[in-house]
Scaffold this active site. Structure first.
Site, mmCIF file in Angstrom:
data_model
loop_
_atom_site.group_PDB
_atom_site.id
_atom_site.type_symbol
_atom_site.label_atom_id
_atom_site.label_comp_id
_atom_site.label_asym_id
_atom_site.label_seq_id
_atom_site.Cartn_x
_atom_site.Cartn_y
_atom_site.Cartn_z
ATOM 1 N N SER A 169 48.408 54.629 40.082
ATOM 2 C CA SER A 169 48.801 53.242 39.850
ATOM 3 C C SER A 169 50.313 53.164 39.844
ATOM 4 O O SER A 169 50.995 54.070 39.336
ATOM 5 C CB SER A 169 48.253 52.751 38.508
ATOM 6 O OG SER A 169 48.900 51.556 38.097
ATOM 7 N N TYR A 194 46.795 54.261 30.080
ATOM 8 C CA TYR A 194 46.434 54.268 31.498
ATOM 9 C C TYR A 194 47.610 54.743 32.351
ATOM 10 O O TYR A 194 47.467 55.639 33.186
ATOM 11 C CB TYR A 194 46.014 52.854 31.896
ATOM 12 C CG TYR A 194 45.494 52.715 33.305
ATOM 13 C CD1 TYR A 194 44.141 52.880 33.578
ATOM 14 C CD2 TYR A 194 46.342 52.396 34.363
ATOM 15 C CE1 TYR A 194 43.649 52.736 34.877
ATOM 16 C CE2 TYR A 194 45.859 52.258 35.660
ATOM 17 C CZ TYR A 194 44.513 52.425 35.905
ATOM 18 O OH TYR A 194 44.028 52.292 37.178
ATOM 19 N N LYS A 198 48.195 58.203 34.718
ATOM 20 C CA LYS A 198 48.520 58.076 36.134
ATOM 21 C C LYS A 198 49.818 58.825 36.445
ATOM 22 O O LYS A 198 49.951 59.415 37.525
ATOM 23 C CB LYS A 198 48.620 56.606 36.535
ATOM 24 C CG LYS A 198 47.299 55.852 36.408
ATOM 25 C CD LYS A 198 46.223 56.476 37.281
ATOM 26 C CE LYS A 198 44.909 55.754 37.203
ATOM 27 N NZ LYS A 198 43.870 56.343 38.071
ATOM 28 N N THR A 227 40.143 43.496 41.410
ATOM 29 C CA THR A 227 38.925 44.272 41.200
ATOM 30 C C THR A 227 38.344 43.933 39.840
ATOM 31 O O THR A 227 39.052 43.434 38.953
ATOM 32 C CB THR A 227 39.217 45.778 41.245
ATOM 33 O OG1 THR A 227 40.065 46.118 40.124
ATOM 34 C CG2 THR A 227 39.905 46.171 42.547
#
Length: 307
Positions: A169, A194, A198, A227
């Protein structure tokens, strides 16, 4: 500074559908070729929705037999039916594997006996509070780093001439390598957890590439794509940027390209929109080789990979 570089540094235009539209005009129309992966096998984790599902469809369109590695096969059955309707001549195989559960990863790897051309580590999570995997690891670390490292290692003999791609990401640009990879010592923040994992994916990619030689290894980021995962995890951001978000197919394009383009790109790099990109834009996120090596050893030990 080229227009491509300007888009990349400006972030917002480069990560949106605008960046994709501008860059894609320069790409060869026949790359990858329609039969690039005919007779070859691909494994896509997190293939039930979003980028994973779009990746599975794209690989199937160029001939691959695609294994959909999902946590719950029953919940993924509608996605399998969608893909079969979308690419009716393709072969899809629905497999059950919870990439965050190291025991599940070991059991799954034992079922794969044929050569694997493309192993796509796409599965992602952003839990709202600190959550642990079956083995007691922080869930984003287990899902994005430990499980992928273990599955790749277990399949190394089937990946000799294959390609391994980790889906990261652009958010990783905001984070340095964490000193506390299990996120035990600070108040938990989902988006930070997160982005940190990444960043770990990107930092460890060159080391994984060296360890797996001659297997090709790449890490990429898809830009901002609409998404279910993004909508569920960051509803405010999704609402604010909806008109600018890429489709899952646009976000998955570079993954498919890395899986099939010839000649094969250089290994160990970080990619976005079919070009290798810098791994840092800020001095505060830079890490030393010693920090990378230490985290590499830590993650391999946590994943149960022998020296």
């Amino acid at each position: 500074m080229t227009l491509d570089t300007l888009l990349d540094r400006a972030v917002v235009p480069g990560y949106t559908k605008l960046g994709y539209a501008i860059r894609s005009r320069t790409w060869p129309k026949n790359d990858p070729a329609p039969d690039s992966l005919t007779g070859k096998t691909a494994v896509v984790t997190g293939a039930r929705t979003g980028l994973g599902k779009a990746t599975a469809a794209g690989l199937a369109r160029i001939g691959a037999t695609v294994h959909l590695a999902v946590r719950n096969a029953e919940k993924a059955a509608p996605a399998l039916a969608d893909l079969q309707r979308e690419v009716p001549d393709a072969t899809f195989v629905l497999d059950e594997c919870d990439i965050s559960d190291l025991d599940s990863v070991r059991a799954y790897a034992a079922t794969i006996t044929s050569p694997v051309h493309a192993l796509i580590h796409n599965a992602g999570v952003m839990p709202p509070k600190r959550t642990e995997s079956a083995q007691g690891h922080e869930l984003t670390l287990a899902t994005h780093v430990l499980g992928p490292l273990l599955l790749t290692d277990l399949l190394r003999d089937r990946l000799t001439t294959g390609r391994v791609i980790l889906v990261a990401s652009g958010g990783m640009y905001t984070q340095p390598l964490p000193k506390d990879p299990e996120y035990q010592d600070a108040p938990y923040k989902p988006a930070t957890a997160y982005a940190r994992t990444k960043r770990i994916q990107v930092a460890l990619t060159p080391l994984l590439a060296a360890d797996l030689t001659p297997t090709f290894v790449a890490c990429m980021h898809p830009g901002w794509s609409e998404t279910p995962g993004l909508t569920d995890s960051l509803p405010g951001f999704t609402q604010l940027t909806r008109r600018l978000l890429r489709t899952p197919e646009e976000g998955a394009d570079t993954t498919i390209w890395l899986s099939a383009t010839n000649p094969r790109p250089p290994t160990g790099k970080f990619w976005h929109d079919r070009r290798s990109r810098p791994t840092h834009y800020f001095n505060l996120t830079q890490e030393s080789p010693e920090q990378r090596d230490s985290l590499w050893r830590h993650c391999r030990t946590a994943a149960g990979i022998p020296d």
